[in-house]
Design a protein around this motif. Structure first.
Motif, PDB file in Angstrom:
ATOM      1  N   VAL A   1       0.869  -1.183   0.000  1.00 32.34           N
ATOM      2  CA  VAL A   1       0.000   0.000   0.000  1.00 32.34           C
ATOM      3  C   VAL A   1       0.900   1.225   0.000  1.00 32.34           C
ATOM      4  N   ALA A   2       0.542   2.220  -0.820  1.00 34.33           N
ATOM      5  CA  ALA A   2       1.360   3.426  -0.915  1.00 34.33           C
ATOM      6  C   ALA A   2       0.465   4.640  -1.082  1.00 34.33           C
ATOM      7  N   ARG A   3       1.022   5.775  -0.785  1.00 37.75           N
ATOM      8  CA  ARG A   3       0.406   7.056  -1.137  1.00 37.75           C
ATOM      9  C   ARG A   3       1.364   7.717  -2.123  1.00 37.75           C
ATOM     10  N   ARG A   4       0.940   7.756  -3.389  1.00 38.76           N
ATOM     11  CA  ARG A   4       1.808   8.283  -4.438  1.00 38.76           C
ATOM     12  C   ARG A   4       0.960   8.739  -5.604  1.00 38.76           C
ATOM     13  N   PRO A   5       1.519   9.538  -6.514  1.00 34.04           N
ATOM     14  CA  PRO A   5       0.758   9.961  -7.692  1.00 34.04           C
ATOM     15  C   PRO A   5       0.343   8.768  -8.543  1.00 34.04           C
ATOM     16  N   ALA A   6      -0.808   8.897  -9.192  1.00 33.50           N
ATOM     17  CA  ALA A   6      -1.294   7.875 -10.127  1.00 33.50           C
ATOM     18  C   ALA A   6      -2.149   8.584 -11.164  1.00 33.50           C
ATOM     19  N   GLY A   7      -1.731   8.537 -12.411  1.00 36.22           N
ATOM     20  CA  GLY A   7      -2.422   9.247 -13.472  1.00 36.22           C
ATOM     21  C   GLY A   7      -3.588   8.472 -14.036  1.00 36.22           C
ATOM     22  N   THR A   8      -4.141   9.004 -15.128  1.00 40.58           N
ATOM     23  CA  THR A   8      -5.350   8.425 -15.707  1.00 40.58           C
ATOM     24  C   THR A   8      -5.142   7.004 -16.200  1.00 40.58           C
ATOM     25  N   ALA A   9      -4.107   6.766 -17.011  1.00 44.43           N
ATOM     26  CA  ALA A   9      -3.911   5.440 -17.581  1.00 44.43           C
ATOM     27  C   ALA A   9      -3.696   4.398 -16.498  1.00 44.43           C
ATOM     28  N   GLU A  10      -2.877   4.725 -15.500  1.00 46.28           N
ATOM     29  CA  GLU A  10      -2.607   3.769 -14.423  1.00 46.28           C
ATOM     30  C   GLU A  10      -3.860   3.510 -13.594  1.00 46.28           C
ATOM     31  N   SER A  11      -4.627   4.554 -13.313  1.00 46.20           N
ATOM     32  CA  SER A  11      -5.844   4.399 -12.519  1.00 46.20           C
ATOM     33  C   SER A  11      -6.865   3.535 -13.249  1.00 46.20           C
ATOM     34  N   VAL A  12      -7.057   3.787 -14.540  1.00 41.75           N
ATOM     35  CA  VAL A  12      -8.019   3.009 -15.326  1.00 41.75           C
ATOM     36  C   VAL A  12      -7.610   1.543 -15.370  1.00 41.75           C
TER      37      VAL A  12
END
Length: 284
Positions: free
Chosen positions: A24-35
């Protein structure tokens, strides 16, 4: 509109049937990775999620949130008979079948093929056949000004990296004067522990930290991503999409309701809000 078959789970499942993250992490995640991550997670989690919550969701019902607010009593969408309605994040599509029973012309959209496969099964079981569409809300495969009403009942919006673009897409497909109503995790949920016990109500992180919550597999790839927005962020996103915000609802726990959903519980719901409902319209 073809219904995808349920894909085989490609994630390790825990004993409860849900995907078991390696980290588990708290880090940036953009659109492609999130989808990509959330499609995999919901495909794998669909059987466990529906086994746990399907009885409360119903096969032909419109539940807005864990607090028990239902469209049959709330009437947030207005008159739906004869209206073209888009549901975003339909899951197994009980809300869309309810809308169809009420006389609406419905399209039910979800990112997850696993969820839509179950929706297709329930279409057949109930005899209420709503069209099912697998797509991302950030790129709706619908023509502009083609729907009268759009809704999302605890659907995909908390998992969307670029919610401004998603709301702009919803505004694009709405006809002038059309209504959009969405229920999302209440932003106050973010800084509190993920527990239904009111004894655990303590601030453990910053309400203002928008860094996504990310679960990862053994190779460090994201398998689940959730995005946080403050109340002000939601308001600005709605207005920035060209919509008018008519109301913000924070539903109270329904008296006598005992159903518990994760951290949503009667005891906790008596103290803090768990859901935010955005009631919007496109200017005529």
């Amino acid at each position: 509109m073809d219904t995808p078959a349920a894909p085989p789970p490609d994630l390790l499942l825990a004993d409860d049937g849900y995907p078991a993250p390696s980290g588990v992490a708290r880090r940036p995640a953009g659109t492609a990775e999130s989808v990509r991550a959330n499609r995999r997670w919901w495909d794998a989690a669909a059987p466990a999620y529906l086994a746990e919550h399907g009885g409360d969701l119903g096969d032909v019902d419109f539940l807005w949130c864990p607090e028990g607010l239902r469209e049959a009593e709330a009437h947030l969408l207005g008159e739906v008979a004869g209206r073209r309605v888009l549901e975003v994040g339909c899951g197994s599509a009980p809300c869309s079948r309810w809308l169809r029973r009420e006389g609406a012309d419905v399209v039910a959209l979800d990112l997850s093929g696993g969820m839509l496969a179950r929706a297709a099964e329930l279409n057949r079981a109930t005899g209420i056949d709503v069209p099912l569409l697998q797509a991302d809300v950030g790129a709706l495969p619908l023509t502009s000004a083609s729907v009268d009403v759009a809704c999302s009942a605890f659907g995909g919006l908390p998992f969307v990296a670029d919610v401004e673009a998603a709301l702009a897409e919803v505004a694009r497909v709405l006809r002038p004067g059309g209504r959009f109503v969405a229920s999302v995790n209440h932003p106050m949920r973010w800084p509190l522990p993920d527990s239904p016990d009111p004894e655990d109500l303590r601030v453990v992180s910053s309400y203002f930290d928008r860094t996504p919550y990310v679960e990862t597999d053994e190779d460090g790839r994201a398998v689940y991503v959730e995005h946080h927005r403050t109340v002000g962020d939601w308001v600005r996103a709605v207005v920035g999409a060209g919509l008018v915000l008519d109301d913000l609802l924070e539903p109270e726990w329904t008296p006598g309701r005992t159903q518990q959903w994760g951290q949503w519980s009667p005891a906790r719901g008596a103290l803090v809000p768990g859901t935010l409902v955005l009631v919007c319209r496109k200017p005529a």
